[in-house]
Design a protein around this motif. Structure first.
Motif, PDB file in Angstrom:
ATOM      1  N   ALA A 137       0.854  -1.193   0.000  1.00  0.00           N
ATOM      2  CA  ALA A 137       0.000   0.000   0.000  1.00  0.00           C
ATOM      3  C   ALA A 137       0.886   1.237   0.000  1.00  0.00           C
ATOM      4  N   ASP A 138       0.285   2.364  -0.300  1.00  0.00           N
ATOM      5  CA  ASP A 138       0.957   3.653  -0.206  1.00  0.00           C
ATOM      6  C   ASP A 138       1.058   4.009   1.273  1.00  0.00           C
ATOM      7  N   GLY A 139       2.266   4.109   1.772  1.00  0.00           N
ATOM      8  CA  GLY A 139       2.475   4.365   3.197  1.00  0.00           C
ATOM      9  C   GLY A 139       2.002   5.722   3.660  1.00  0.00           C
ATOM     10  N   LEU A 140       1.582   6.592   2.746  1.00  0.00           N
ATOM     11  CA  LEU A 140       1.098   7.920   3.122  1.00  0.00           C
ATOM     12  C   LEU A 140      -0.424   7.990   3.206  1.00  0.00           C
ATOM     13  N   LEU A 141      -1.096   6.876   2.960  1.00  0.00           N
ATOM     14  CA  LEU A 141      -2.548   6.839   3.150  1.00  0.00           C
ATOM     15  C   LEU A 141      -2.874   6.948   4.633  1.00  0.00           C
ATOM     16  N   SER A 142      -4.085   7.378   4.939  1.00  0.00           N
ATOM     17  CA  SER A 142      -4.506   7.455   6.338  1.00  0.00           C
ATOM     18  C   SER A 142      -4.619   6.060   6.924  1.00  0.00           C
ATOM     19  N   GLN A 199      -6.256   0.325   6.708  1.00  0.00           N
ATOM     20  CA  GLN A 199      -7.023  -0.768   7.305  1.00  0.00           C
ATOM     21  C   GLN A 199      -8.036  -1.337   6.311  1.00  0.00           C
ATOM     22  N   ASN A 200      -8.692  -0.457   5.581  1.00  0.00           N
ATOM     23  CA  ASN A 200      -9.689  -0.919   4.603  1.00  0.00           C
ATOM     24  C   ASN A 200      -9.046  -1.705   3.472  1.00  0.00           C
ATOM     25  N   GLN A 201      -7.882  -1.237   3.008  1.00  0.00           N
ATOM     26  CA  GLN A 201      -7.212  -1.913   1.904  1.00  0.00           C
ATOM     27  C   GLN A 201      -6.667  -3.277   2.311  1.00  0.00           C
ATOM     28  N   SER A 202      -6.186  -3.373   3.537  1.00  0.00           N
ATOM     29  CA  SER A 202      -5.471  -4.584   3.957  1.00  0.00           C
ATOM     30  C   SER A 202      -6.290  -5.515   4.839  1.00  0.00           C
ATOM     31  N   ASN A 203      -7.445  -5.044   5.296  1.00  0.00           N
ATOM     32  CA  ASN A 203      -8.233  -5.800   6.281  1.00  0.00           C
ATOM     33  C   ASN A 203      -7.409  -6.102   7.531  1.00  0.00           C
ATOM     34  N   ASN A 204      -6.542  -5.180   7.874  1.00  0.00           N
ATOM     35  CA  ASN A 204      -5.667  -5.342   9.031  1.00  0.00           C
ATOM     36  C   ASN A 204      -5.839  -4.117   9.927  1.00  0.00           C
ATOM     37  N   LEU A 205      -6.475  -4.322  11.076  1.00  0.00           N
ATOM     38  CA  LEU A 205      -6.777  -3.212  11.971  1.00  0.00           C
ATOM     39  C   LEU A 205      -5.566  -2.766  12.777  1.00  0.00           C
ATOM     40  N   GLY A 206      -4.451  -3.462  12.618  1.00  0.00           N
ATOM     41  CA  GLY A 206      -3.251  -3.088  13.365  1.00  0.00           C
ATOM     42  C   GLY A 206      -2.612  -1.797  12.893  1.00  0.00           C
TER      43      GLY A 206
END
Length: 707
Positions: free
Chosen positions: A421-426, A431-438
């Protein structure tokens, strides 16, 4: 080789010549092929049980009017008249095409020798192929191995879990997977990759992906439950007779079926590593399995296999993508000075191939060594829970992020939270892109990263730029035009990543970030330094030499900046102190009134042309060159007055700020020698070792309130 010397089969002289003691023949041991031949010679005797009296090196072979030389011939009789096995040796770096040529060459020797050679072994040490020969039928049949002394029939496989070679004569030898060193494994990775793309059917990038998949299958084959005495799936097996093309195809397809099944099993555990299927033909799968089948990736030393993969991977990505990965010594220095433990949440916002993550994991492994015995469930749980639940990485390039995940798997962990992912996203978008709430703000204890330099984010391309304070134009406190805050058209990625790291850190969390020196020195970036001053306690600045990243293809002069995040109340307090100082200075000097008075004064002078002699109509005079030159002089005079006033106020502000803001020590160091030169070659001096020891002590003091 060492056993061969110990058993007085060979001797290597100080002049680097090898002597085969029984035959009393010597050769130049600097020759890479000679090294392979010596290894095979010793194995034939010590591993396969053949009497040294029945083995000959450098056997002359008459082929028409010419005489060639077969590397090794093993005979069935003591007089050495009945050839049994012919061995052709090639250097380890031989290409796949050259290896195929060596097979054909070995067969030509086997056919030219008097009487019938039964078996052919072609080896480059990292790849072996075995054949049975039927001269009367002009056929060659692939075998899993050559038969040991006294054995006529072989099983369909060679590698078996929990097996140790037996000294029992007349019985087939099975082998468990072998531990190899870093150089050997690096060669295997490179040769396998070259074999995939050299023929032109795949480009290097596609070949890298497919090799990654097969390495993944190899690791899973070693990890899956398997009783001792059970053959491994990731190996060449001969379930069908290969005397014709149909048999070869059936064996290749059976191999592909086994590999595909391993791939499917592994993906249920790590579904994010690979999202597409293996796209290699059965023949190409067979080629790669040939390079990797005998190696134990699980038992080979962690550092060795890690460095082997990173060396192979780094050379590929530099050539294919121009990626500049952080050198290991710089990574090690950064991770070692930070007090990362198994309880720490750690993030790399631009993780590349995962170097920072791997060193953080290695640090926690060493921590586990202090508490538990290696190999115990407690030891494994200590570091594995950290890797699975607390170690995070973001990489914008999907292929590189997948490689980072593979890098972790090779280092014995497959659960690291690495996302593409783009590390500058919020944090919400991540979380939405990766399904990872961490991936959430105010969550991480440590961020260790080397963000991309030199590129820019454009407002027209990335709407999120407006969400960053560094995405807004800086308005000076001495600006009285009240122009308001405006969006920037562009901003450098390294600047935005400083703010994004602040977002992700917990209060009192640490950021260690590699930055170009321009952020520390350029006057145009003072606003960045001002913001850092409010958001972070500055811990340390360690200057790296100009050559630090030269070997990886980047030449920007850089430093490592260590920062500790303030909580929101402290940031507000510091910001308020600075605003109060600014307001007090402007009031004391009646700044706005003075600027307005000067502006009115200047306008009156220009309107009436006060202070300049002229003749005729004023309106007409204002059209002359004399007036324009005079007007420019007046504008310049007042501009200089304003500039001088602002400079005086800024000097006063800096003095007041220095007096009123918290005063604390900052660790400063310059590393001129960091253990390698501009080409990446190791050097004797690494000042980062000494600096790291002192900086770790300083950080500990900061944590304990001593500084």
């Amino acid at each position: 080789m060492a056993l061969g010397i110990k058993n007085k089969l060979i001797f290597i002289s100080p002049e680097n010549r090898i002597e085969y003691l029984f035959e009393k023949r010597s050769r130049n041991f600097s020759n890479p092929e000679e090294q392979v031949q010596a290894e095979v010679y010793c194995r034939l005797i010590l591993q396969y049980g053949y009497p040294k009296e029945r083995i000959r090196n450098f056997v002359s072979v008459t082929m028409g009017s010419t005489t060639k030389e077969a590397d090794i011939v093993v005979y069935r009789d003591d007089k050495c008249e009945q050839p049994h096995i012919l061995v052709e040796c090639k250097k380890a770096e031989v290409s796949e095409a050259e290896f195929v040529q060596a097979v054909n060459q070995a067969y030509s020797y086997a056919y030219a020798l008097p009487n019938n050679v039964k078996f052919v072994w072609v080896t480059s040490s990292i790849k072996n192929e075995y054949f049975s020969v039927d001269k009367s039928k002009n056929t060659r049949t692939t075998l899993p191995d050559i038969p040991p002394f006294g054995v006529d029939k072989l099983a369909s496989y060679k590698f078996v879990k929990g097996t140790k070679p037996s000294a029992e004569k007349g019985k087939q030898q099975f082998f468990d997977l072998q531990i190899v060193d870093e150089a050997d494994l690096t060669r295997r990775f490179k040769q396998a990759h070259n074999a995939l793309w050299a023929g032109g059917q795949l480009n290097p990038s596609e070949a890298f992906d497919e090799l990654d998949k097969l390495i993944f299958c190899k690791i899973w084959d070693e990890r899956k439950p398997r009783k001792d005495g059970t053959p491994y799936d990731f190996q060449l097996m001969l379930d069908f007779d290969e005397q014709n093309e149909d048999g070869i195809k059936k064996n290749n397809q059976a191999l592909l079926n086994r590999i595909t099944a391993l791939y499917a099993e592994g993906r249920t555990k790590d579904p994010e590593v690979f999202k597409d299927n293996i796209r290699l033909s059965p023949e190409r799968v067979r080629t790669i399995v040939g390079y990797l089948q005998e190696v134990s990736l699980s038992k080979t030393d962690l550092d060795s296999k890690g460095r082997a993969f990173e060396t192979f991977m780094g050379s590929f990505f530099r050539g294919e993508f121009g990626q500049f990965f952080t050198p290991r010594r710089v990574v090690k220095f950064i991770v070692d000075v930070l007090p990362i433990t198994h309880d720490s949440y750690v993030l790399d916002t631009s993780c590349g191939s995962g170097g920072f993550l791997l060193h953080a994991l290695d640090k926690v492994r060493r921590e586990a060594d202090e508490y538990y015995q290696d190999g115990t469930p407690e030891h494994h749980r200590h570091w594995h829970d950290f890797a699975e639940k607390k170690l995070y990485g973001i990489e914008i390039n999907e292929q590189i992020s997948r490689t980072a995940k593979m890098n972790m798997i090779i280092h014995d962990d497959g659960h690291t939270n690495v996302i593409s992912a783009d590390g500058l996203l919020s944090d919400g978008e991540l979380q939405n892109q990766s399904n990872n709430l961490g991936f959430k703000y105010n969550h991480f204890d440590f961020i260790i990263t080397n963000p991309p330099f030199g590129s820019t984010v454009k407002q027209t391309e990335k709407a999120y730029l407006a969400n960053y304070s560094f995405g807004l134009k800086d308005v000076s406190w001495l600006d009285i035009k009240n122009s308001g805050v405006q969006n920037r058209d562009t901003q450098a990625t390294e600047v935005l990543f400083i703010e994004q790291c602040h977002n992700f850190l917990k209060p009192n969390g640490y950021l260690a970030i590699v930055i170009p020196d321009g952020i520390l020195t350029n006057s145009s970036l003072q606003y960045v330094r001002d913001s850092i001053e409010e958001k972070f306690r500055i811990i340390a600045v360690v200057s790296l030499p100009q050559t630090a990243f030269k070997a990886t293809g980047a030449g920007v002069k850089s430093s490592v900046l260590f920062l500790r995040k303030y909580d929101a109340s402290e940031t507000k307090r510091l910001s308020d102190i600075k605003k109060d100082i600014q307001t007090a200075i402007k009031n004391r000097h009646q700044y706005e009134a003075t600027l307005k008075a000067w502006d009115s004064e200047k306008k009156a002078i220009l309107k009436n042309a006060t202070g300049i002699d002229f003749e005729g109509d004023l309106k007409a005079f204002k059209k002359t060159e004399q007036y324009k030159m005079w007007k420019n002089e007046i504008n310049s005079e007042y501009s200089d007055k304003i500039t001088t006033l602002k400079e005086n106020l800024l000097d006063e502000y800096l003095a007041q700020k220095q007096a009123q803001l918290p005063d604390y020590p900052i660790f400063m160091a310059i590393a001129e020698h960091i253990g390698y030169d501009a080409t990446g070659k190791d050097t004797a001096i690494n000042e980062l070792d000494v600096i790291g020891t002192e900086l770790a002590r300083f950080i500990m003091g900061v944590n304990h309130g001593e500084f």
